[in-house]
Design a protein around this motif. Structure first.
Motif, PDB file in Angstrom:
ATOM      1  N   MET A  18     -36.220  18.883 147.145  1.00 49.19           N
ATOM      2  CA  MET A  18     -36.845  19.159 148.410  1.00 49.19           C
ATOM      3  C   MET A  18     -36.776  18.363 149.048  1.00 49.19           C
ATOM      4  SD  MET A  18     -39.202  22.559 147.621  1.00 49.19           S
ATOM      5  CE  MET A  18     -40.421  21.663 146.475  1.00 49.19           C
ATOM      6  N   TYR A  19     -37.721  16.992 148.542  1.00 48.76           N
ATOM      7  CA  TYR A  19     -37.985  15.686 148.560  1.00 48.76           C
ATOM      8  C   TYR A  19     -35.952  15.326 149.495  1.00 48.76           C
ATOM      9  CZ  TYR A  19     -42.596  14.673 147.805  1.00 48.76           C
ATOM     10  OH  TYR A  19     -43.865  13.676 147.897  1.00 48.76           O
ATOM     11  N   SER A  21     -33.775  16.817 149.981  1.00 45.14           N
ATOM     12  CA  SER A  21     -33.702  17.488 151.679  1.00 45.14           C
ATOM     13  C   SER A  21     -33.939  16.707 152.273  1.00 45.14           C
ATOM     14  CB  SER A  21     -33.948  18.829 151.434  1.00 45.14           C
ATOM     15  OG  SER A  21     -33.228  20.128 152.033  1.00 45.14           O
ATOM     16  N   SER A  22     -35.535  17.110 152.537  1.00 42.83           N
ATOM     17  CA  SER A  22     -36.814  16.466 153.306  1.00 42.83           C
ATOM     18  C   SER A  22     -35.955  15.346 154.130  1.00 42.83           C
ATOM     19  CB  SER A  22     -37.976  16.492 153.791  1.00 42.83           C
ATOM     20  OG  SER A  22     -38.400  15.861 152.513  1.00 42.83           O
ATOM     21  N   LYS A  25     -32.418  15.621 156.076  1.00 40.54           N
ATOM     22  CA  LYS A  25     -32.696  16.244 157.131  1.00 40.54           C
ATOM     23  C   LYS A  25     -33.470  15.333 158.700  1.00 40.54           C
ATOM     24  CE  LYS A  25     -31.966  20.854 155.459  1.00 40.54           C
ATOM     25  NZ  LYS A  25     -32.608  22.424 155.287  1.00 40.54           N
ATOM     26  N   ASN A  26     -34.476  14.798 158.056  1.00 40.61           N
ATOM     27  CA  ASN A  26     -35.079  13.574 159.279  1.00 40.61           C
ATOM     28  C   ASN A  26     -33.943  12.963 159.395  1.00 40.61           C
ATOM     29  OD1 ASN A  26     -37.362  14.814 158.296  1.00 40.61           O
ATOM     30  ND2 ASN A  26     -38.086  13.152 157.783  1.00 40.61           N
ATOM     31  N   CYS A  31     -28.719  20.525 154.853  1.00 42.04           N
ATOM     32  CA  CYS A  31     -28.702  21.119 153.352  1.00 42.04           C
ATOM     33  C   CYS A  31     -28.907  21.844 153.441  1.00 42.04           C
ATOM     34  CB  CYS A  31     -30.029  19.149 153.043  1.00 42.04           C
ATOM     35  SG  CYS A  31     -29.653  19.636 150.904  1.00 42.04           S
ATOM     36  N   ASP A 159     -38.618  19.747 151.710  1.00 39.87           N
ATOM     37  CA  ASP A 159     -38.295  20.981 152.333  1.00 39.87           C
ATOM     38  C   ASP A 159     -38.818  22.210 151.580  1.00 39.87           C
ATOM     39  OD1 ASP A 159     -36.618  22.617 154.093  1.00 39.87           O
ATOM     40  OD2 ASP A 159     -34.711  21.577 152.983  1.00 39.87           O
ATOM     41  N   ARG A 160     -39.590  22.631 152.354  1.00 43.48           N
ATOM     42  CA  ARG A 160     -39.950  24.357 151.496  1.00 43.48           C
ATOM     43  C   ARG A 160     -39.014  25.021 151.752  1.00 43.48           C
ATOM     44  NH1 ARG A 160     -43.253  23.024 147.476  1.00 43.48           N
ATOM     45  NH2 ARG A 160     -44.665  21.244 148.180  1.00 43.48           N
ATOM     46  N   GLN A 161     -38.277  25.173 152.858  1.00 40.31           N
ATOM     47  CA  GLN A 161     -36.970  25.637 153.434  1.00 40.31           C
ATOM     48  C   GLN A 161     -35.732  26.311 153.051  1.00 40.31           C
ATOM     49  OE1 GLN A 161     -37.440  28.436 156.304  1.00 40.31           O
ATOM     50  NE2 GLN A 161     -39.097  27.597 155.884  1.00 40.31           N
ATOM     51  N   LEU A 162     -35.954  24.493 151.563  1.00 35.50           N
ATOM     52  CA  LEU A 162     -34.900  24.503 150.823  1.00 35.50           C
ATOM     53  C   LEU A 162     -34.374  26.103 149.986  1.00 35.50           C
ATOM     54  CD1 LEU A 162     -31.432  22.983 150.228  1.00 35.50           C
ATOM     55  CD2 LEU A 162     -33.680  21.868 148.713  1.00 35.50           C
ATOM     56  N   GLU A 217     -50.354  18.022 153.569  1.00 35.00           N
ATOM     57  CA  GLU A 217     -49.464  18.332 152.966  1.00 35.00           C
ATOM     58  C   GLU A 217     -49.540  19.959 153.026  1.00 35.00           C
ATOM     59  OE1 GLU A 217     -45.473  18.739 149.155  1.00 35.00           O
ATOM     60  OE2 GLU A 217     -46.292  16.489 150.126  1.00 35.00           O
TER      61      GLU A 217
END
Length: 476
Positions: A18-19, A21-22, A25-26, A31, A159-162, A217
């Motif tokens: 998740m880290y 991915s964020s 994506k930023n 991802c 990224d919680r959407q992952l 967060e």
């Protein structure tokens, strides 16, 4: 922009991917993540998403599954494969396996971003720090490790959407948050010392996040997900007491969600207000390690630096504060006798552990304790990571005088602690040969202890257990 697809085989939300991915994506990259077991489970998303890289975050044990899937997918789709996580970090020779193109050792956010930037610009990324690969001469190449990011809050929130694929399968009321990275302790059975060596001279190893960022967060998590309990997944939560007490006051006022966390008994015992402040902040349950009921074994062999008095006092303070606790214990240790193992059960009974947890020692090569086991003749000098069981609940790989009894006792450990009247009977039952019924009984008790200690939903966890029981109760 470049595309990264994570694949994993367990229905669980891991913070690492998740880290990463964020982070990417930023910076405009894409991802996604898919969960499955066989190559056919991933073919649809590969065809639809068309990733530039397939990523695997693996621990020792799950690396075998990742290697098998990578090999098959590479043959079919010829996509670049990238492995990160604990196993590639500590066993970089993994790069020699067929189907594996690259490894990332250590923290991966910046290195993965650098790789995707290079792909997007059609440039080589082989000089990326932390990267391992096979060079044109067929030799393993391991790039230098980059400096640790001093301020963890420079990274975007995970990224919680992952893991949205899990939202279709589970009501995930418990979510993971980390407030720090790194552990300052030196337990001989852990890889923390090896990680410290990897990053020697590369910056401060233990880093604690800014309170404002953690609170923010958690507020975002509460607004955007059906979270009911937060699990602070630090190696040790609240190492800095002044940070912790300020955080707890604000967390209760601004977030006001129950939470669970991992602590050390000596930290709890050192300050009578520690447990009560945790409770006032919303803590429902904590986890801490005992490892062995024999104090000499715990401190001289395991290097735990924790005495019985501290464990007993911590338990008393937690009970007084109304906080339940899970204890971590290990059987089948080097130098451990059957009486030592019984003392571990007895100490858990004495402190009235709410959620006893017990594994069989898994001798990961490269740890101080595994080296000790080899020196003392408990383990073959040629023992390798490939010989490890994928589960630490099955059997011991050490040459021990009472190996059969120790393996069986682990299956009944929770039963003996929760219902002490059964302990005399268990001492007799463990003399029988290990068998399926012992493993099945352990699986049932383990399930109930797990859902209670982690505040999980019964039916959601039951479905998870049915789908993933092989990770715990079945050998490869």
């Amino acid at each position: 922009m470049a595309k990264l697809l994570f694949l994993q085989n367990m229905d669980y939300e891991f913070v690492g991917p998740m880290y990463i991915s964020s982070m990417i994506k930023n910076h405009g990259h894409e991802c996604e993540l898919e969960i499955g077991h066989e190559t056919k489970d991933f073919e649809e998303i590969i065809q639809q998403f068309s990733p530039d890289i397939i990523g695997f975050s693996v621990m020792s044990g799950s690396h075998n599954w990742g290697r098998k899937i990578a090999k098959k997918l590479k043959k079919k789709y010829d996509i670049v494969t990238l492995f990160g996580g604990a196993h590639p970090t500590f066993f970089p020779e993994f790069i020699k396996e067929e189907g594996i193109d690259y490894l990332i050792r250590g923290e991966g956010e910046e290195s993965v971003l650098e790789i995707l930037n290079a792909i997007d610009q059609n440039k080589s990324f082989k000089n990326t720090p932390n990267l391992s690969y096979i060079d044109s001469e067929g030799k393993s190449k391991h790039n230098p490790i980059r400096n640790l990011r001093k301020n963890m809050d420079d990274y975007p929130y995970p990224d919680r959407q992952l893991y949205q694929t899990l939202d279709k399968k589970q009501h995930r009321q418990v979510r993971n948050v980390i407030t720090s990275r790194g552990c300052p302790f030196h337990c001989s059975f852990c890889f923390e010392d090896a990680m410290r060596d990897l990053y020697k001279g590369k910056g401060k190893y233990v880093r604690i996040r800014d309170i404002d960022k953690v609170i923010d967060e958690c507020i975002e998590l509460k607004k955007n997900t059906p979270v009911e309990v937060i699990y602070f997944a630090d190696d040790v939560f609240g190492m800095n007491r002044s940070w912790l007490y300020e955080f707890l006051e604000r967390y209760k006022r601004e977030v006001d969600l129950p939470f669970i966390c991992l602590v050390r008994a000596d930290l709890v015992a050192a300050d009578k207000e520690y447990a009560f402040n945790l409770a006032k902040g919303g803590c429902q349950s904590v986890f801490f390690g005992i490892e062995s009921g024999n104090e000499d074994l715990r401190n001289q062999v395991l290097k735990k630096k924790l005495n019985d008095e501290q464990i007993v006092l911590a338990a008393e303070l937690l009970h007084e504060a109304g906080i339940t606790f899970r204890t971590y214990n290990i059987l089948g240790l080097p130098d451990e006798t059957l009486e030592d193992a019984f003392s571990t059960v007895e100490l858990n009974i004495k402190i009235k552990a709410d959620y006893p947890w017990c594994s069989i020692f898994s001798p990961f090569p490269g740890t101080e304790l595994s080296d000790y086991a080899m020196q003392k003749g408990y383990l073959s000098p040629t023992f390798s990571v490939e010989e490890l069981d994928k589960s630490f609940f099955l059997s011991s790989q050490l040459k021990l005088p009472h190996k059969k009894e120790l393996q069986n006792l682990q299956k009944f450990f929770q039963t003996a602690v929760l219902w002490p009247w059964t302990f005399p009977l268990i001492k007799q039952v463990i003399k029988l040969p290990p068998n399926f019924f012992f493993r099945a009984w352990f699986g049932i008790i383990y399930f109930f202890v797990y859902i209670k200690s982690e505040k999980r939903n019964f039916w959601e966890t039951f479905k998870f257990a049915i789908k993933n029981y092989k990770h715990v109760l079945v050998k490869e």
